[in-house]
Enzyme design. Structure first.
Site, short mmCIF file in Angstrom:
data_model
loop_
_atom_site.label_atom_id
_atom_site.label_comp_id
_atom_site.label_asym_id
_atom_site.label_seq_id
_atom_site.Cartn_x
_atom_site.Cartn_y
_atom_site.Cartn_z
N LEU B 124 3.90 19.18 -2.79
CA LEU B 124 3.31 20.56 -2.31
C LEU B 124 1.90 20.64 -3.25
O LEU B 124 1.04 21.04 -2.91
CB LEU B 124 4.11 20.97 -3.87
CG LEU B 124 4.45 22.24 -4.38
CD1 LEU B 124 4.69 23.63 -3.43
CD2 LEU B 124 5.17 22.47 -5.34
N THR B 125 1.49 19.57 -4.72
CA THR B 125 0.14 20.43 -5.39
C THR B 125 -1.01 19.53 -4.56
O THR B 125 -0.91 19.13 -3.49
CB THR B 125 0.97 18.97 -6.60
OG1 THR B 125 1.55 19.30 -7.59
CG2 THR B 125 -0.72 19.37 -7.50
N ALA B 129 -4.26 23.48 -5.78
CA ALA B 129 -2.90 24.67 -5.89
C ALA B 129 -1.59 22.90 -6.54
O ALA B 129 -0.99 22.50 -6.22
CB ALA B 129 -2.29 24.67 -4.18
N GLY B 130 -1.36 24.11 -8.18
CA GLY B 130 -1.09 22.98 -8.60
C GLY B 130 0.16 23.66 -9.40
O GLY B 130 0.75 24.24 -9.01
N ARG B 267 11.39 -4.43 -40.29
CA ARG B 267 9.45 -5.92 -40.71
C ARG B 267 10.38 -4.69 -42.08
O ARG B 267 10.69 -3.41 -43.20
CB ARG B 267 9.15 -3.97 -39.87
CG ARG B 267 7.60 -3.74 -41.28
CD ARG B 267 7.56 -4.61 -40.43
NE ARG B 267 5.43 -4.84 -41.08
CZ ARG B 267 4.26 -5.48 -41.11
NH1 ARG B 267 4.99 -6.56 -41.07
NH2 ARG B 267 2.95 -4.90 -42.25
N GLU B 363 6.05 18.39 -12.41
CA GLU B 363 7.34 19.41 -11.95
C GLU B 363 7.34 20.96 -12.11
O GLU B 363 8.03 21.14 -13.24
CB GLU B 363 8.24 19.11 -11.80
CG GLU B 363 8.69 17.47 -10.91
CD GLU B 363 10.15 16.76 -10.48
OE1 GLU B 363 11.37 17.62 -10.42
OE2 GLU B 363 10.75 15.91 -9.96
#
Lengths: 261, 385
Positions: B124-125, B129-130, B267, B363
């Site tokens: 898609l990306t 366009a993200g 520890r 996503e």
């Protein structure tokens, strides 16, 4: 082609402890697993069936009723059937009686190839596999590290030795015991796990075998365990440190000091 | 906590955990260092039927749902987020076909996906366009019986290693968001190639590349759904997959938390294991509590999706948002508890912290998730007026 894989349920040695008072294995709360070498035997059986594109793989074990779990795990890897030899009459079997009983069951099931792990990690005897072959009067090859070919009623394998390997050809039926180098056992699959849950595990008792009852269990065992004990830990140890050459020098001095040289 | 999983769900969890511990933990540090793709692990996952979890039985899968997938993803993420990303992205790329594909498309593609023979990627990306999918510039033009695709997708998980790609391209720019469509493109199609493999901060065992389409011609039948449905396909796909990202957050947080507890017990400072100090206990208490809250939300949303609920945008965004913010906080705190050791690559927590960051970004960034939730709240309020 009929393949029978003999497996054993053993305590997970990563968790095993010995009760210092009774000198026996503490089995309470210790998980049981399929003997690791037998996992390689199962994988070998599955690969042979896949390569041939036909045949069946049957896993066979002798043990108490809960050994059924080991067979279900084998089903989840993809074997066709699990057979459990369980009967009070089998209790106390040494390697001789165990091999006799398994051999009788294999005669009943029928097999072209029988595969065992080289030894079990609890007893470490490495005797049962070859003994089964002797009872069945068929050839065996121990410590198999590679299957070179399997066709036309004959098999060629590599037998791991201390200083290399032998190439051995045998007719079928044959019994193989296998080492870790042979393969990487597969993970179970989800479909296999689901099938394993529903699988019917065939049970066989002493009366199902054409066996001499005097050769079964404790009665049929020429060896008996008198005592299990943890060897006393010796405290007068000395660790050598430094480079390999320095350590060899120190070792020679130590040995000379002890008048070993 | 007991989530009353059924026997099969427990089986899935145990198997995924076994694979994670036996096959992934021993190799994760090296894969992180080299950035190599974990083909061996993918093979094991395939043989174990895990790729077919959420695919219907008629197409060779196991017919399970979002919850089962989440359980598997969580266990893999507990060991390595890079590998779990490759696994989860496979589901992401498959959802368009599963949700909107024709029976022919399903028959053609799903069996090989279910068996793990072929990996899948979702594209898609793009550079412009993200978060704003409306900026998509890749185009698909119908020419006779073929679509001709031109453009470049970027930061595509499973790029290069997948055989099947579901991508979004503009078929009619004049229609705005309704001018996008979804397509299946197979690796090896002339005109379809891959750009450079990205050098990432985390999830380095996963493959991320550009997808380059240069007059790439695909059969007309490869459109998913109808022309103009591209953004609907993308949004519904993300609605289904976001909970999986949430379960990645739960898993990596759980893995880091366990490392922190183990270290704090060993520890010794000021003569006592540091876990006896209230400062450490309070951090661990907050970590444990937030992980359990995240898991409860992820499982609840997964069950909600599996119930067949029609609109799950808000809930799936909530599960992704909350669980991945928890993951970032918990992995950061785990590094803090391990102190100097935690900053070193000998321990796995610095990797977990680097890996966790992507969960707040991919996503849909967590800011976009808040937008989705906010818009849903506005809609709900208007409806109830």
């Amino acid at each position: 082609m009929k393949i029978v894989v003999c497996i054993k349920q053993v305590p997970d040695t990563a968790e095993v402890r010995i009760n210092p008072e009774t000198n026996t294995l503490v089995r309470d709360g210790v998980a049981s697993i399929i003997n690791p070498y037998d996992m390689h035997a199962l994988e070998a059986g599955l690969q042979m069936r896949e390569a041939a594109g036909a045949g069946t793989v049957t896993a066979l074990t002798m043990g108490p009723p809960q050994a059924e779990n080991a067979l279900r795990e084998a089903v989840s890897m993809g074997i066709d059937e699990g057979v459990l030899l369980t009967d009070r009459a089998f209790a106390g079997s040494d390697t001789w009686a165990t091999a006799y009983t398994l051999a009788k069951a294999i005669e009943h099931i029928g097999a072209d190839i029988i595969i065992c792990g080289k030894q079990a990690i609890d007893g470490d005897t490495a005797q049962v596999g070859p003994e089964i072959a002797e009872f069945l009067q068929i050839p065996h090859v121990a410590y198999v590290r590679k299957i070179d070919s399997l066709k036309d009623g004959s098999i060629i394998v590599q037998r791991l030795m201390d200083d290399g390997y032998d190439i051995v050809e045998s007719s079928l039926p044959v019994l193989l015991t296998v080492v870790r180098e042979l393969n990487v056992p597969r993970m179970p699959s989800l479909k296999g796990k689901m099938a394993a849950k529903k699988a019917v595990i065939r049970q066989m008792k002493a009366s199902d075998l054409k066996a001499d009852v005097n050769s079964l269990g404790l009665q049929g065992s020429p060896t008996q365990v008198r005592n299990i004990f943890a060897p006393e830990a010796k405290k007068d140890r000395k660790m050598l440190e430094g480079s390999s050459e320095e350590k060899v020098d120190q070792l020679l001095k130590e040995l000379a000091g002890l008048k070993c040289l | 906590m007991d989530y009353f999983l059924n026997e099969e769900q427990l089986m899935i969890r145990d198997l995924a955990r076994q694979i994670a511990e036996e096959k992934i933990v021993p190799v994760r540090a090296e894969l992180d260092e080299t950035g190599e793709f974990a083909w061996d692990v993918m093979k094991t996952l395939a043989q174990s039927d895990l790729f077919g979890l959420f695919i219907p039985e008629e197409y060779g899968g196991l017919g399970k749902g979002c919850l089962e997938l989440s359980i598997a993803v969580e266990e893999l993420s507990r060991a390595c987020l890079g590998i779990s990303t490759s696994f989860a992205a496979n589901a992401l790329g498959t959802y368009p076909i599963l949700l909107f594909g024709t029976d022919e498309q399903k028959k053609k593609f799903l069996p090989d996906i279910a068996s793990g023979k072929k990996l899948v990627a979702f594209g898609l990306t793009e550079a412009n366009a993200g978060s704003d999918a409306g900026g998509t510039q890749t185009t698909a033009k119908l020419d006779g019986s073929e679509y001709v695709i031109n453009g470049t997708k970027q930061w595509i998980t499973n790029g290069g290693v997948a055989d099947i790609y579901t991508i979004i391209a503009i078929t009619d720019r004049s229609k705005g968001p309704r001018g996008a469509s979804a397509f299946v493109v197979e690796k090896g199609t002339p005109g379809f190639s891959f750009g450079k493999k990205e050098n990432k901060m985390g999830i380095r065992a996963s493959a991320t590349t550009e997808l380059v389409f240069d007059n790439c011609r695909i059969p007309k039948e490869n459109i998913i759904g109808k022309e103009g449905m591209g953004f609907v396909v993308a949004m519904k796909t993300l609605d289904n997959s976001r909970t999986g990202v949430g379960s990645q957050g739960v898993g990596v947080a759980q893995g880091a938390f366990e490392e922190a507890v183990k270290f704090a017990r060993q520890r010794v400072q000021f003569g006592h294991p540091i876990i006896t100090f209230q400062a450490i206990q309070h951090m661990l208490a907050d970590m444990g509590t937030s992980i359990e809250a995240a898991r409860a939300l992820v499982y609840a949303v997964a069950r909600f999706i599996d119930s067949g609920a029609k609109d799950v945008s808000k809930e799936s965004a909530m599960s992704k948002l909350f669980a991945t913010d928890v993951a970032m906080k918990v992995t950061t705190d785990a590094v803090q508890i391990l102190g100097g050791s935690g900053y070193m690559k000998e321990y796995p927590v610095e990797k977990m912290m680097r890996d966790a960051k992507i969960l707040q970004i991919y996503e849909g960034t967590n800011q976009i998730q808040r937008n989705v939730i906010g818009q849903a709240l506005i809609k709900e309020a208007a409806r109830n007026k």
